[in-house]
Design a protein around this motif. Structure first.
Motif, mmCIF file in Angstrom:
data_model
loop_
_atom_site.group_PDB
_atom_site.id
_atom_site.type_symbol
_atom_site.label_atom_id
_atom_site.label_comp_id
_atom_site.label_asym_id
_atom_site.label_seq_id
_atom_site.Cartn_x
_atom_site.Cartn_y
_atom_site.Cartn_z
ATOM 1 N N GLU A 31 0.820 -1.223 0.000
ATOM 2 C CA GLU A 31 0.000 0.000 0.000
ATOM 3 C C GLU A 31 0.851 1.270 0.000
ATOM 4 O OE1 GLU A 31 -3.463 -0.197 -0.209
ATOM 5 O OE2 GLU A 31 -2.998 -2.324 -0.500
ATOM 6 N N MET A 32 2.004 1.214 -0.640
ATOM 7 C CA MET A 32 2.875 2.388 -0.702
ATOM 8 C C MET A 32 2.622 3.243 -1.934
ATOM 9 S SD MET A 32 4.783 2.668 1.932
ATOM 10 C CE MET A 32 5.480 1.749 3.307
ATOM 11 N N VAL A 33 1.871 2.716 -2.892
ATOM 12 C CA VAL A 33 1.644 3.435 -4.143
ATOM 13 C C VAL A 33 0.175 3.840 -4.266
ATOM 14 C CG1 VAL A 33 1.781 3.326 -6.659
ATOM 15 C CG2 VAL A 33 3.544 2.221 -5.270
ATOM 16 N N ALA A 34 -0.071 5.131 -4.395
ATOM 17 C CA ALA A 34 -1.442 5.631 -4.541
ATOM 18 C C ALA A 34 -1.911 5.508 -5.984
ATOM 19 C CB ALA A 34 -1.519 7.088 -4.091
ATOM 20 N N THR A 35 -1.007 5.789 -6.921
ATOM 21 C CA THR A 35 -1.343 5.754 -8.345
ATOM 22 C C THR A 35 -0.150 5.258 -9.149
ATOM 23 O OG1 THR A 35 -2.795 7.682 -8.057
ATOM 24 C CG2 THR A 35 -2.179 7.116 -10.307
ATOM 25 N N LYS A 36 -0.418 4.389 -10.121
ATOM 26 C CA LYS A 36 0.610 3.914 -11.040
ATOM 27 C C LYS A 36 0.271 4.454 -12.430
ATOM 28 C CE LYS A 36 1.503 -0.372 -8.493
ATOM 29 N NZ LYS A 36 1.558 -1.859 -8.564
ATOM 30 N N ILE A 37 1.109 5.338 -12.923
ATOM 31 C CA ILE A 37 0.884 5.956 -14.232
ATOM 32 C C ILE A 37 1.847 5.350 -15.244
ATOM 33 C CG2 ILE A 37 0.820 8.120 -15.520
ATOM 34 C CD1 ILE A 37 0.433 9.586 -12.861
ATOM 35 N N PHE A 38 1.315 4.758 -16.288
ATOM 36 C CA PHE A 38 2.128 4.190 -17.363
ATOM 37 C C PHE A 38 2.052 5.122 -18.569
ATOM 38 C CE2 PHE A 38 0.739 0.664 -14.741
ATOM 39 C CZ PHE A 38 1.898 -0.096 -14.580
ATOM 40 N N ILE A 39 3.209 5.587 -19.037
ATOM 41 C CA ILE A 39 3.231 6.477 -20.198
ATOM 42 C C ILE A 39 3.974 5.810 -21.352
ATOM 43 C CG2 ILE A 39 3.034 8.601 -18.861
ATOM 44 C CD1 ILE A 39 6.044 8.957 -19.056
ATOM 45 N N ASN A 40 3.759 6.331 -22.556
ATOM 46 C CA ASN A 40 4.341 5.747 -23.771
ATOM 47 C C ASN A 40 4.001 4.259 -23.868
ATOM 48 O OD1 ASN A 40 5.608 8.169 -24.699
ATOM 49 N ND2 ASN A 40 7.198 7.879 -23.149
ATOM 50 N N VAL A 41 2.735 3.972 -23.624
ATOM 51 C CA VAL A 41 2.269 2.582 -23.619
ATOM 52 C C VAL A 41 2.143 2.063 -25.054
ATOM 53 C CG1 VAL A 41 0.369 1.065 -22.984
ATOM 54 C CG2 VAL A 41 1.028 2.927 -21.449
ATOM 55 N N PRO A 42 2.832 0.975 -25.399
ATOM 56 C CA PRO A 42 2.701 0.396 -26.747
ATOM 57 C C PRO A 42 1.346 -0.272 -26.920
ATOM 58 C CG PRO A 42 4.111 -0.973 -25.383
ATOM 59 C CD PRO A 42 3.822 0.250 -24.577
ATOM 60 N N TRP A 43 0.934 -0.477 -28.157
ATOM 61 C CA TRP A 43 -0.396 -1.000 -28.441
ATOM 62 C C TRP A 43 -0.633 -2.371 -27.806
ATOM 63 C CZ3 TRP A 43 -0.955 -5.669 -30.835
ATOM 64 C CH2 TRP A 43 0.170 -6.186 -31.504
ATOM 65 N N TYR A 44 0.416 -3.223 -27.812
ATOM 66 C CA TYR A 44 0.220 -4.575 -27.291
ATOM 67 C C TYR A 44 -0.019 -4.574 -25.779
ATOM 68 C CZ TYR A 44 5.216 -4.142 -26.162
ATOM 69 O OH TYR A 44 6.433 -3.697 -25.691
ATOM 70 N N PHE A 45 0.545 -3.577 -25.076
ATOM 71 C CA PHE A 45 0.341 -3.478 -23.636
ATOM 72 C C PHE A 45 -1.127 -3.148 -23.352
ATOM 73 C CE2 PHE A 45 0.454 -1.723 -19.398
ATOM 74 C CZ PHE A 45 1.478 -2.414 -18.761
ATOM 75 N N SER A 46 -1.688 -2.280 -24.186
ATOM 76 C CA SER A 46 -3.095 -1.920 -24.030
ATOM 77 C C SER A 46 -3.997 -3.124 -24.265
ATOM 78 C CB SER A 46 -3.452 -0.799 -25.014
ATOM 79 O OG SER A 46 -2.654 0.336 -24.782
ATOM 80 N N VAL A 47 -3.632 -3.943 -25.250
ATOM 81 C CA VAL A 47 -4.416 -5.146 -25.547
ATOM 82 C C VAL A 47 -4.376 -6.101 -24.362
ATOM 83 C CG1 VAL A 47 -4.588 -7.189 -27.014
ATOM 84 C CG2 VAL A 47 -4.108 -4.957 -28.037
ATOM 85 N N ILE A 48 -3.171 -6.299 -23.815
ATOM 86 C CA ILE A 48 -3.016 -7.192 -22.659
ATOM 87 C C ILE A 48 -3.836 -6.681 -21.475
ATOM 88 C CG2 ILE A 48 -1.375 -8.068 -20.940
ATOM 89 C CD1 ILE A 48 0.760 -8.029 -23.157
ATOM 90 N N TYR A 49 -3.786 -5.351 -21.248
ATOM 91 C CA TYR A 49 -4.536 -4.779 -20.129
ATOM 92 C C TYR A 49 -6.042 -5.006 -20.307
ATOM 93 C CZ TYR A 49 -6.560 -1.469 -16.862
ATOM 94 O OH TYR A 49 -7.307 -0.908 -15.860
ATOM 95 N N SER A 50 -6.534 -4.789 -21.530
ATOM 96 C CA SER A 50 -7.964 -4.960 -21.771
ATOM 97 C C SER A 50 -8.417 -6.401 -21.543
ATOM 98 C CB SER A 50 -8.316 -4.525 -23.198
ATOM 99 O OG SER A 50 -7.684 -5.358 -24.147
ATOM 100 N N MET A 51 -7.481 -7.358 -21.752
ATOM 101 C CA MET A 51 -7.804 -8.767 -21.529
ATOM 102 C C MET A 51 -7.888 -9.094 -20.047
ATOM 103 S SD MET A 51 -5.391 -10.468 -24.475
ATOM 104 C CE MET A 51 -5.625 -12.120 -23.827
ATOM 105 N N PHE A 52 -6.968 -8.517 -19.268
ATOM 106 C CA PHE A 52 -6.910 -8.844 -17.844
ATOM 107 C C PHE A 52 -7.782 -7.926 -16.979
ATOM 108 C CE2 PHE A 52 -3.078 -11.020 -19.244
ATOM 109 C CZ PHE A 52 -3.098 -12.174 -18.469
ATOM 110 N N SER A 53 -8.174 -6.786 -17.524
ATOM 111 C CA SER A 53 -8.933 -5.804 -16.753
ATOM 112 C C SER A 53 -10.180 -6.378 -16.077
ATOM 113 C CB SER A 53 -9.314 -4.628 -17.651
ATOM 114 O OG SER A 53 -10.044 -3.671 -16.928
ATOM 115 N N PRO A 54 -10.971 -7.224 -16.761
ATOM 116 C CA PRO A 54 -12.184 -7.751 -16.095
ATOM 117 C C PRO A 54 -11.898 -8.574 -14.844
ATOM 118 C CG PRO A 54 -12.300 -8.081 -18.475
ATOM 119 C CD PRO A 54 -10.900 -7.652 -18.171
ATOM 120 N N PHE A 55 -10.660 -9.064 -14.713
ATOM 121 C CA PHE A 55 -10.315 -9.910 -13.562
ATOM 122 C C PHE A 55 -9.696 -9.104 -12.410
ATOM 123 C CE2 PHE A 55 -9.967 -12.436 -17.458
ATOM 124 C CZ PHE A 55 -10.893 -13.436 -17.189
#
Length: 412
Positions: free
Chosen positions: A231-255
């Motif tokens: 619980e040391m991190v309030a927010t994790k900001i990812f910048i310069n996100v490649p397209w494949y990272f977004s795809v992976i996130y969208s797959m795991f997001s519902p879980f």
């Protein structure tokens, strides 16, 4: 379309007289406009079941061999409010299950003793000096006072750099020690106080990150942080996100739980400044991400406040800094997120018979260009005009500037 911003003379904190509007957001996956309210660390505000869990954890810790332990200089059973903050972090990491929380806490204390973490910030790890300010570093605070930790591993795309840092097991151990040292410095910036700042912001730049090569190091870092810094991190900001990272996130997001997702902010390449400006003031954002902060700034005390403004697509903005006396020296910084526009600066004397002076010729600013920093000593009274021309673009852009004026010390 031209637009002029005219701050009051010598007032670098004056907000430009343009009505702020929502930034272009369609490229963010997702950008939180309203993030989850931070957990309370006031014991009186806890649920009765949570208060009971906290008391039970204290009793079990007191009965264990770790009863006299301290963490980050705070005795865990000294009746200190700061101790409650630390213990609550472990409880929340294990959903207030006392037994699980105690085991996690004991393992963490064992690791800190073995790793000699308490004195790590005083250790000289000079072999990583060239990585400071590039790979992992603390820089400034967000708008709510959280210290910000930046991570960027793109430098390791070069094989020589990768081999020098991760070439064998011993090198990896040294790197992990240095990376934990950076985090420990960030933790020391926290208040550990109910109502205070008890977590930090992490900004991770994914540009050029060699994901396969860094898999072992990344997994070890993630494991260390999850096990020992709950619980040391309030927010994790990812910048310069490649397209494949977004795809992976969208797959795991519902879980993912709502609590976990509420901490994530992701922005594709080219939108770093627009994203970071939502959370961090421009004077605290590194210049490579569209801010005004340079590594040497800390030598001059707290950063000077900057004024934020936005430039619509098809618009030209003129920033007029008036009331400059003759012989004075004006120093300014200006930046536009993802520039890709024309910038110029000129000084216009007050006297009608005088001519305007081109201080900086019109030049096309590339997307990768950092903030402009310049100065000019006037020969007579007048105003400085900084112009940014976005008429050839359809994209709205965030921007910031600041200035100081030093009057002449020469007697008239």
């Amino acid at each position: 379309m031209d637009s002029s911003l005219s701050p009051s003379p010598f007032d670098p904190t004056k907000t430009p007289n343009t009505e702020p509007k929502k930034s272009f957001m369609s490229s963010l996956i997702p950008l939180r406009s309203n993030h989850l309210k931070e957990d309370t660390y006031f014991v009186s505000e806890l649920k009765p079941t949570e208060q009971k869990s906290l008391q039970e954890l204290k009793e079990k810790l007191s009965a264990s061999s770790f009863g006299a332990s301290s963490m980050w200089g705070v005795p865990l059973l000294g009746g200190d409010d700061r101790a409650d903050v630390i213990l609550l972090k472990f409880l929340r990491a294990r959903d207030f299950k006392v037994g699980d929380s105690l085991r996690m806490l004991e393992k963490c204390l064992e690791w800190r003793e073995e790793f000699k973490a308490e004195k790590l910030t005083e250790e000289d790890l000079g072999c990583f000096k060239d990585l400071e300010g590039k790979v992992a570093y603390m820089r400034g605070y967000d708008k709510e006072g959280h210290p910000v930790c930046y991570n960027a591993y793109g430098v390791f795309k070069e094989r020589e750099m990768y081999e020098r840092v991760f070439g064998d097991e011993e090198k990896l151990k040294k790197f992990l020690r240095w990376r934990v040292q950076v985090l420990e410095r960030g933790v020391k910036m926290l208040h550990f106080k109910p109502g205070g700042v008890n977590s930090m912001i992490q900004v991770t730049d994914l540009k050029d990150m060699p994901k396969r090569e860094l898999r072992v190091a990344s997994n070890q870092i993630l494991s260390l942080f999850q096990d020992n810094y709950p619980e040391m991190v309030a927010t994790k900001i990812f910048i310069n996100v490649p397209w494949y990272f977004s795809v992976i996130y969208s797959m795991f997001s519902p879980f993912l739980t709502h609590r976990t997702k509420s901490k994530f902010v992701m922005s594709k390449e080219g939108n770093a400044a627009e994203t970071l400006y939502k959370f961090i003031r421009p004077e605290d954002i590194p210049v490579q991400y569209g801010g005004l902060s340079r590594p040497t700034d800390s030598q001059n005390g707290p950063p000077k406040p900057a004024s934020e403004f936005s430039i619509k697509g098809g618009e030209k903005v003129n920033i007029q800094i008036e009331g400059i006396e003759g012989g004075a020296t004006i120093t300014w910084d200006i930046v536009v997120g993802g520039w890709d526009l024309e910038y110029t600066a000129e000084f216009v004397p007050n006297a009608e018979e005088s001519y305007a002076i081109v201080v900086e010729k019109p030049r096309k600013m590339k997307a990768s260009d950092e903030a402009v920093c310049n100065s000019f000593t006037t020969g007579e009274a007048g105003k400085l005009i900084l112009s940014v021309d976005n008429t050839l673009s359809r994209k709205k852009k965030v921007a910031a500037y600041r200035y100081t004026v030093r009057k002449s010390t020469t007697a008239v």
